[in-house]
Enzyme design. Sequence first.
Site, PDB file in Angstrom:
ATOM      1  N   MET A  30       6.216  -0.114  -1.347  1.00 10.45           N
ATOM      2  CA  MET A  30       6.188  -0.647   0.019  1.00 10.45           C
ATOM      3  C   MET A  30       4.745  -1.000   0.394  1.00 10.45           C
ATOM      4  O   MET A  30       4.425  -1.133   1.575  1.00 10.45           O
ATOM      5  CB  MET A  30       6.782   0.370   0.995  1.00 10.45           C
ATOM      6  CG  MET A  30       8.250   0.668   0.665  1.00 10.45           C
ATOM      7  SD  MET A  30       9.252   1.189   2.057  1.00 10.45           S
ATOM      8  CE  MET A  30       8.437   2.675   2.535  1.00 10.45           C
ATOM      9  N   GLY A  31       3.888  -1.125  -0.617  1.00 12.69           N
ATOM     10  CA  GLY A  31       2.524  -1.579  -0.356  1.00 12.69           C
ATOM     11  C   GLY A  31       1.605  -0.512   0.188  1.00 12.69           C
ATOM     12  O   GLY A  31       1.888   0.679   0.123  1.00 12.69           O
ATOM     13  N   GLU A  35      -4.303   5.193  -5.205  1.00 14.82           N
ATOM     14  CA  GLU A  35      -4.414   5.495  -6.631  1.00 14.82           C
ATOM     15  C   GLU A  35      -3.044   5.843  -7.256  1.00 14.82           C
ATOM     16  O   GLU A  35      -2.803   5.545  -8.421  1.00 14.82           O
ATOM     17  CB  GLU A  35      -5.406   6.661  -6.795  1.00 14.82           C
ATOM     18  CG  GLU A  35      -5.930   6.892  -8.189  1.00 14.82           C
ATOM     19  CD  GLU A  35      -6.556   5.661  -8.865  1.00 14.82           C
ATOM     20  OE1 GLU A  35      -7.191   4.835  -8.170  1.00 14.82           O
ATOM     21  OE2 GLU A  35      -6.379   5.527 -10.092  1.00 14.82           O
ATOM     22  N   HIS A  37      -0.094   4.458  -6.575  1.00 13.28           N
ATOM     23  CA  HIS A  37       0.571   3.202  -6.946  1.00 13.28           C
ATOM     24  C   HIS A  37      -0.090   2.594  -8.184  1.00 13.28           C
ATOM     25  O   HIS A  37       0.589   2.083  -9.071  1.00 13.28           O
ATOM     26  CB  HIS A  37       0.443   2.165  -5.818  1.00 13.28           C
ATOM     27  CG  HIS A  37       1.153   2.533  -4.556  1.00 13.28           C
ATOM     28  ND1 HIS A  37       0.488   2.864  -3.416  1.00 13.28           N
ATOM     29  CD2 HIS A  37       2.477   2.592  -4.259  1.00 13.28           C
ATOM     30  CE1 HIS A  37       1.361   3.125  -2.450  1.00 13.28           C
ATOM     31  NE2 HIS A  37       2.563   2.970  -2.935  1.00 13.28           N
ATOM     32  N   GLN A  61      15.670   1.351   5.179  1.00 10.20           N
ATOM     33  CA  GLN A  61      15.524   2.764   4.835  1.00 10.20           C
ATOM     34  C   GLN A  61      14.791   3.553   5.930  1.00 10.20           C
ATOM     35  O   GLN A  61      14.474   4.715   5.742  1.00 10.20           O
ATOM     36  CB  GLN A  61      14.856   2.934   3.477  1.00 10.20           C
ATOM     37  CG  GLN A  61      13.399   2.522   3.390  1.00 10.20           C
ATOM     38  CD  GLN A  61      12.888   2.552   1.960  1.00 10.20           C
ATOM     39  OE1 GLN A  61      13.205   1.696   1.150  1.00 10.20           O
ATOM     40  NE2 GLN A  61      12.076   3.550   1.638  1.00 10.20           N
ATOM     41  N   LYS A 149       6.522  12.121  -6.410  1.00  9.71           N
ATOM     42  CA  LYS A 149       6.380  12.684  -5.060  1.00  9.71           C
ATOM     43  C   LYS A 149       7.707  12.534  -4.315  1.00  9.71           C
ATOM     44  O   LYS A 149       8.133  13.424  -3.615  1.00  9.71           O
ATOM     45  CB  LYS A 149       5.261  12.003  -4.281  1.00  9.71           C
ATOM     46  CG  LYS A 149       5.072  12.660  -2.911  1.00  9.71           C
ATOM     47  CD  LYS A 149       3.841  12.198  -2.223  1.00  9.71           C
ATOM     48  CE  LYS A 149       3.976  10.793  -1.716  1.00  9.71           C
ATOM     49  NZ  LYS A 149       4.992  10.649  -0.630  1.00  9.71           N
ATOM     50  N   ASP A 150       8.351  11.367  -4.508  1.00 11.01           N
ATOM     51  CA  ASP A 150       9.671  11.148  -3.913  1.00 11.01           C
ATOM     52  C   ASP A 150      10.717  11.639  -4.909  1.00 11.01           C
ATOM     53  O   ASP A 150      11.463  10.866  -5.500  1.00 11.01           O
ATOM     54  CB  ASP A 150       9.844   9.666  -3.580  1.00 11.01           C
ATOM     55  CG  ASP A 150       8.876   9.230  -2.508  1.00 11.01           C
ATOM     56  OD1 ASP A 150       9.005   9.701  -1.372  1.00 11.01           O
ATOM     57  OD2 ASP A 150       7.955   8.461  -2.822  1.00 11.01           O
ATOM     58  N   GLN A 153      14.390  10.902  -4.208  1.00 12.63           N
ATOM     59  CA  GLN A 153      14.623   9.467  -4.433  1.00 12.63           C
ATOM     60  C   GLN A 153      14.777   9.183  -5.933  1.00 12.63           C
ATOM     61  O   GLN A 153      15.663   8.440  -6.351  1.00 12.63           O
ATOM     62  CB  GLN A 153      13.444   8.676  -3.857  1.00 12.63           C
ATOM     63  CG  GLN A 153      13.384   7.233  -4.283  1.00 12.63           C
ATOM     64  CD  GLN A 153      12.295   6.457  -3.575  1.00 12.63           C
ATOM     65  OE1 GLN A 153      12.466   6.097  -2.423  1.00 12.63           O
ATOM     66  NE2 GLN A 153      11.189   6.189  -4.237  1.00 12.63           N
ATOM     67  N   SER A 185      -0.313   9.409  -0.402  1.00 10.94           N
ATOM     68  CA  SER A 185       0.785   8.752   0.290  1.00 10.94           C
ATOM     69  C   SER A 185       0.184   7.681   1.179  1.00 10.94           C
ATOM     70  O   SER A 185      -0.896   7.882   1.758  1.00 10.94           O
ATOM     71  CB  SER A 185       1.522   9.778   1.162  1.00 10.94           C
ATOM     72  OG  SER A 185       2.313   9.128   2.131  1.00 10.94           O
TER      73      SER A 185
END
Length: 286
Positions: A30-31, A35, A37, A61, A149-150, A153, A185
Amino acid sequence: MEIIKSPEEMHAWARARALSGKTISLVPTMGFFHEGHLSLMRMAAKQCDLVVVSLFVNPTQFGPNEDLDRYPRDFERDMALVQQEKVAAVFAPTPDLMYPQGFQTQVSVANLTTHLCGQSRPGHFAGVTTVVSKLFNIIQPEVAVFGEKDFQQLAIIRRMARDLNIPVKIVSHPIVREADGLAMSSRNTNLNPANRAAALSLSTALQLARERVGQGVRSVAELTKILEAHILSFSGTAIDYVSFVDFETLEPMTVAEARTVLALAVRIDGKVRLIDNGFVIPQAVG
Ligand code: PAF
């Protein structure tokens, strides 16, 4: 690096690459890159010939009272960061291209979504699985990389891919942390200095759980009491959940053991909701 906005163009781009024998790994995001990502992108580059990063703040979401409007965005900054990685294309559609007039289909996973974040964010995971299914259909990647972390998900997307026979390999990357332990995050940018200090309640709770389990405290009831007191000792924290769950089924556990993941969600100053997780016996798992 190409920036592609329309799903049709993205599909044609990916299909042409696949027909010429190239494999594609996808990093859905989601942009507002950090670090964490960039580590996913580096991992993706090791898996396939070409990396596609999707950048889409997915409205479906977010619940009505959640932070869709406040979710951090900076497209120019993101493009400058992604240019430095081995990324062949960024797929950055607008909501009306992803959800055109008349859109009415949802992909949802049953049991795994009822635990943890599913309790306080109804509809969140259906939004995630719907958009991720769309991304898989549009790009048809061999591999997709998600962060640990998710953690819920990740379990849900693995289940969805298996259940729907989606021919994609789901690869996960460990949580990337700041030097003081805070899990990276995009939402961390919404923390002021006082909130930033309170945000450490999560990673330090994880450490404390590992210490206590190492000292022989295995009762989840007892551990929960210790961790709740620890988190609430930081000013401005409100606990969403402190849960000890099986790492695959996400079912609550009563005794901490090798399969047990501690999952945490804490609201800081009523505004920023942060999550963190980890095995309580880290050395026992691969
Ligand atoms: O983890 C995220 O950033 C999002 O939930 C995802 C997977 C990109 C779907 O919008």
